[in-house]
Write a protein that holds these residues in place. Structure first.
Motif, PDB file in Angstrom:
ATOM      1  N   ASN A 257      14.547 -41.094   5.705  1.00  0.00           N
ATOM      2  CA  ASN A 257      15.359 -42.315   5.703  1.00  0.00           C
ATOM      3  C   ASN A 257      15.642 -42.811   4.286  1.00  0.00           C
ATOM      4  OD1 ASN A 257      12.693 -43.160   5.324  1.00  0.00           O
ATOM      5  ND2 ASN A 257      12.988 -45.056   6.484  1.00  0.00           N
ATOM      6  N   ALA A 258      14.739 -42.593   3.343  1.00  0.00           N
ATOM      7  CA  ALA A 258      14.993 -42.981   1.945  1.00  0.00           C
ATOM      8  C   ALA A 258      16.079 -42.104   1.340  1.00  0.00           C
ATOM      9  CB  ALA A 258      13.708 -42.879   1.126  1.00  0.00           C
ATOM     10  N   ARG A 259      16.016 -40.810   1.637  1.00  0.00           N
ATOM     11  CA  ARG A 259      17.054 -39.899   1.141  1.00  0.00           C
ATOM     12  C   ARG A 259      18.406 -40.258   1.758  1.00  0.00           C
ATOM     13  NH1 ARG A 259      15.230 -34.885  -1.320  1.00  0.00           N
ATOM     14  NH2 ARG A 259      12.965 -34.858  -1.371  1.00  0.00           N
ATOM     15  N   ALA A 260      18.413 -40.511   3.066  1.00  0.00           N
ATOM     16  CA  ALA A 260      19.667 -40.856   3.748  1.00  0.00           C
ATOM     17  C   ALA A 260      20.243 -42.161   3.217  1.00  0.00           C
ATOM     18  CB  ALA A 260      19.427 -40.954   5.254  1.00  0.00           C
ATOM     19  N   ASP A 261      19.388 -43.146   2.969  1.00  0.00           N
ATOM     20  CA  ASP A 261      19.845 -44.420   2.427  1.00  0.00           C
ATOM     21  C   ASP A 261      20.506 -44.228   1.067  1.00  0.00           C
ATOM     22  OD1 ASP A 261      20.079 -47.291   2.540  1.00  0.00           O
ATOM     23  OD2 ASP A 261      18.436 -47.402   1.083  1.00  0.00           O
ATOM     24  N   TYR A 262      19.899 -43.418   0.211  1.00  0.00           N
ATOM     25  CA  TYR A 262      20.475 -43.137  -1.098  1.00  0.00           C
ATOM     26  C   TYR A 262      21.844 -42.467  -0.941  1.00  0.00           C
ATOM     27  CZ  TYR A 262      21.109 -41.492  -5.857  1.00  0.00           C
ATOM     28  OH  TYR A 262      21.626 -41.263  -7.099  1.00  0.00           O
TER      29      TYR A 262
ATOM     30  N   GLU B 164      27.678 -33.682  -0.284  1.00  0.00           N
ATOM     31  CA  GLU B 164      26.921 -32.626  -0.954  1.00  0.00           C
ATOM     32  C   GLU B 164      26.443 -33.071  -2.334  1.00  0.00           C
ATOM     33  OE1 GLU B 164      29.278 -29.068  -0.836  1.00  0.00           O
ATOM     34  OE2 GLU B 164      29.396 -29.119   1.348  1.00  0.00           O
ATOM     35  N   ARG B 165      27.286 -33.744  -3.082  1.00  0.00           N
ATOM     36  CA  ARG B 165      26.903 -34.185  -4.429  1.00  0.00           C
ATOM     37  C   ARG B 165      25.827 -35.270  -4.384  1.00  0.00           C
ATOM     38  NH1 ARG B 165      31.509 -33.452  -8.701  1.00  0.00           N
ATOM     39  NH2 ARG B 165      32.498 -31.612  -7.840  1.00  0.00           N
ATOM     40  N   CYS B 166      25.969 -36.205  -3.474  1.00  0.00           N
ATOM     41  CA  CYS B 166      24.977 -37.275  -3.362  1.00  0.00           C
ATOM     42  C   CYS B 166      23.643 -36.740  -2.846  1.00  0.00           C
ATOM     43  CB  CYS B 166      25.501 -38.383  -2.448  1.00  0.00           C
ATOM     44  SG  CYS B 166      26.931 -39.274  -3.133  1.00  0.00           S
ATOM     45  N   SER B 167      23.685 -35.799  -1.929  1.00  0.00           N
ATOM     46  CA  SER B 167      22.456 -35.157  -1.455  1.00  0.00           C
ATOM     47  C   SER B 167      21.776 -34.403  -2.582  1.00  0.00           C
ATOM     48  CB  SER B 167      22.762 -34.192  -0.303  1.00  0.00           C
ATOM     49  OG  SER B 167      23.286 -34.885   0.793  1.00  0.00           O
ATOM     50  N   CYS B 168      22.557 -33.731  -3.381  1.00  0.00           N
ATOM     51  CA  CYS B 168      22.037 -33.028  -4.549  1.00  0.00           C
ATOM     52  C   CYS B 168      21.373 -34.018  -5.499  1.00  0.00           C
ATOM     53  CB  CYS B 168      23.173 -32.287  -5.257  1.00  0.00           C
ATOM     54  SG  CYS B 168      22.727 -31.560  -6.845  1.00  0.00           S
ATOM     55  N   ALA B 169      22.006 -35.165  -5.691  1.00  0.00           N
ATOM     56  CA  ALA B 169      21.478 -36.159  -6.631  1.00  0.00           C
ATOM     57  C   ALA B 169      20.108 -36.665  -6.203  1.00  0.00           C
ATOM     58  CB  ALA B 169      22.465 -37.318  -6.780  1.00  0.00           C
ATOM     59  N   ILE B 170      19.943 -37.012  -4.937  1.00  0.00           N
ATOM     60  CA  ILE B 170      18.636 -37.526  -4.507  1.00  0.00           C
ATOM     61  C   ILE B 170      17.593 -36.415  -4.542  1.00  0.00           C
ATOM     62  CG2 ILE B 170      19.032 -37.259  -2.021  1.00  0.00           C
ATOM     63  CD1 ILE B 170      17.000 -40.054  -3.792  1.00  0.00           C
ATOM     64  N   ASP B 171      17.993 -35.191  -4.291  1.00  0.00           N
ATOM     65  CA  ASP B 171      17.056 -34.072  -4.412  1.00  0.00           C
ATOM     66  C   ASP B 171      16.589 -33.910  -5.859  1.00  0.00           C
ATOM     67  OD1 ASP B 171      17.282 -33.583  -1.701  1.00  0.00           O
ATOM     68  OD2 ASP B 171      18.673 -31.897  -1.935  1.00  0.00           O
ATOM     69  N   GLN B 172      17.497 -34.060  -6.798  1.00  0.00           N
ATOM     70  CA  GLN B 172      17.132 -33.956  -8.216  1.00  0.00           C
ATOM     71  C   GLN B 172      16.226 -35.113  -8.633  1.00  0.00           C
ATOM     72  OE1 GLN B 172      17.736 -31.354 -10.225  1.00  0.00           O
ATOM     73  NE2 GLN B 172      18.648 -30.427  -8.426  1.00  0.00           N
ATOM     74  N   ILE B 173      16.538 -36.301  -8.174  1.00  0.00           N
ATOM     75  CA  ILE B 173      15.701 -37.462  -8.486  1.00  0.00           C
ATOM     76  C   ILE B 173      14.301 -37.249  -7.919  1.00  0.00           C
ATOM     77  CG2 ILE B 173      15.360 -39.921  -7.996  1.00  0.00           C
ATOM     78  CD1 ILE B 173      18.465 -40.166  -8.166  1.00  0.00           C
ATOM     79  N   ALA B 174      14.231 -36.706  -6.704  1.00  0.00           N
ATOM     80  CA  ALA B 174      12.931 -36.461  -6.066  1.00  0.00           C
ATOM     81  C   ALA B 174      12.105 -35.425  -6.822  1.00  0.00           C
ATOM     82  CB  ALA B 174      13.141 -36.018  -4.617  1.00  0.00           C
ATOM     83  N   GLU B 175      12.759 -34.525  -7.516  1.00  0.00           N
ATOM     84  CA  GLU B 175      12.025 -33.550  -8.322  1.00  0.00           C
ATOM     85  C   GLU B 175      11.455 -34.184  -9.584  1.00  0.00           C
ATOM     86  OE1 GLU B 175      13.906 -29.849  -9.190  1.00  0.00           O
ATOM     87  OE2 GLU B 175      14.629 -29.595  -7.134  1.00  0.00           O
ATOM     88  N   ILE B 176      12.061 -35.258 -10.046  1.00  0.00           N
ATOM     89  CA  ILE B 176      11.646 -35.892 -11.296  1.00  0.00           C
ATOM     90  C   ILE B 176      10.656 -37.030 -11.048  1.00  0.00           C
ATOM     91  CG2 ILE B 176      12.470 -37.191 -13.303  1.00  0.00           C
ATOM     92  CD1 ILE B 176      15.145 -35.622 -12.925  1.00  0.00           C
ATOM     93  N   LEU B 177      10.950 -37.875 -10.067  1.00  0.00           N
ATOM     94  CA  LEU B 177      10.128 -39.053  -9.793  1.00  0.00           C
ATOM     95  C   LEU B 177       9.370 -38.899  -8.492  1.00  0.00           C
ATOM     96  CD1 LEU B 177      12.607 -42.012 -10.492  1.00  0.00           C
ATOM     97  CD2 LEU B 177      10.789 -41.186 -11.984  1.00  0.00           C
ATOM     98  N   SER B 178       8.143 -39.359  -8.465  1.00  0.00           N
ATOM     99  CA  SER B 178       7.420 -39.427  -7.199  1.00  0.00           C
ATOM    100  C   SER B 178       8.083 -40.506  -6.338  1.00  0.00           C
ATOM    101  CB  SER B 178       5.949 -39.773  -7.428  1.00  0.00           C
ATOM    102  OG  SER B 178       5.830 -41.118  -7.871  1.00  0.00           O
ATOM    103  N   TYR B 179       7.833 -40.451  -5.048  1.00  0.00           N
ATOM    104  CA  TYR B 179       8.422 -41.457  -4.171  1.00  0.00           C
ATOM    105  C   TYR B 179       7.911 -42.847  -4.524  1.00  0.00           C
ATOM    106  CZ  TYR B 179       9.890 -44.047  -0.082  1.00  0.00           C
ATOM    107  OH  TYR B 179      10.458 -44.974   0.738  1.00  0.00           O
ATOM    108  N   ASP B 180       6.661 -42.946  -4.895  1.00  0.00           N
ATOM    109  CA  ASP B 180       6.076 -44.222  -5.277  1.00  0.00           C
ATOM    110  C   ASP B 180       6.814 -44.809  -6.488  1.00  0.00           C
ATOM    111  OD1 ASP B 180       4.078 -46.297  -5.023  1.00  0.00           O
ATOM    112  OD2 ASP B 180       3.115 -45.448  -6.812  1.00  0.00           O
ATOM    113  N   ASP B 181       7.104 -43.979  -7.489  1.00  0.00           N
ATOM    114  CA  ASP B 181       7.848 -44.445  -8.661  1.00  0.00           C
ATOM    115  C   ASP B 181       9.283 -44.831  -8.295  1.00  0.00           C
ATOM    116  OD1 ASP B 181       5.635 -44.111 -10.268  1.00  0.00           O
ATOM    117  OD2 ASP B 181       6.279 -42.158 -11.034  1.00  0.00           O
ATOM    118  N   TYR B 182       9.878 -44.095  -7.370  1.00  0.00           N
ATOM    119  CA  TYR B 182      11.227 -44.403  -6.903  1.00  0.00           C
ATOM    120  C   TYR B 182      11.251 -45.776  -6.221  1.00  0.00           C
ATOM    121  CZ  TYR B 182      15.486 -44.022  -4.070  1.00  0.00           C
ATOM    122  OH  TYR B 182      16.692 -44.255  -3.472  1.00  0.00           O
ATOM    123  N   VAL B 183      10.270 -46.042  -5.378  1.00  0.00           N
ATOM    124  CA  VAL B 183      10.201 -47.326  -4.675  1.00  0.00           C
ATOM    125  C   VAL B 183       9.994 -48.459  -5.673  1.00  0.00           C
ATOM    126  CG1 VAL B 183       8.822 -48.702  -3.053  1.00  0.00           C
ATOM    127  CG2 VAL B 183       9.439 -46.359  -2.488  1.00  0.00           C
TER     128      VAL B 183
END
Length: 112
Positions: free
Chosen positions: A28-33, A49-68
């Motif tokens: 749901n966090a990925r979908a919201d983004y 596709e581009r927005c899905s790619c973006a959240i995937d890249q962010i998830a590789e860099i930041l933990s979910y806790d840091d994202y929140v």
């Protein structure tokens, strides 16, 4: 035979544990983004596709806790009043936002 099967099972479970650690963002966090990104950039298949790619890249860099934490700070910066003031200044909150902005910038370079 049993030893080889057990070893293979351990290797697979270790790989899955590593994948779960990297992929700690709930769906749901990925979908919201992606929904917000598409609302901003256009609601086309290409943007999906581009927005899905973006959240995937962010998830590789930041933990979910840091994202929140970053999302919380950014949301609180939009509110008025003295209580929200602590989210507008300070090294800790600025570092949280800076890390998020760097992750977004890298995602934009790679995906857009």
């Amino acid at each position: 035979m049993i030893r080889a099967t057990l070893t293979a099972a351990l290797v697979l479970s270790a790989g899955m544990a590593g994948a779960q650690a990297i992929n700690d963002y709930p769906t749901n966090a990925r979908a919201d983004y992606v929904f917000v990104c598409m609302a901003t950039n256009g609601q086309t298949r290409e943007m999906l596709e581009r927005c899905s790619c973006a959240i995937d890249q962010i998830a590789e860099i930041l933990s979910y806790d840091d994202y929140v934490k970053a999302e919380t700070v950014l949301a609180m910066r939009q509110t008025a009043g003295e209580r929200a003031g602590i989210f507008r200044q300070g090294i800790a909150v600025n570092d949280i936002v800076a890390n998020f902005r760097r992750a977004e910038a890298e995602a934009e370079i790679l995906c857009f």
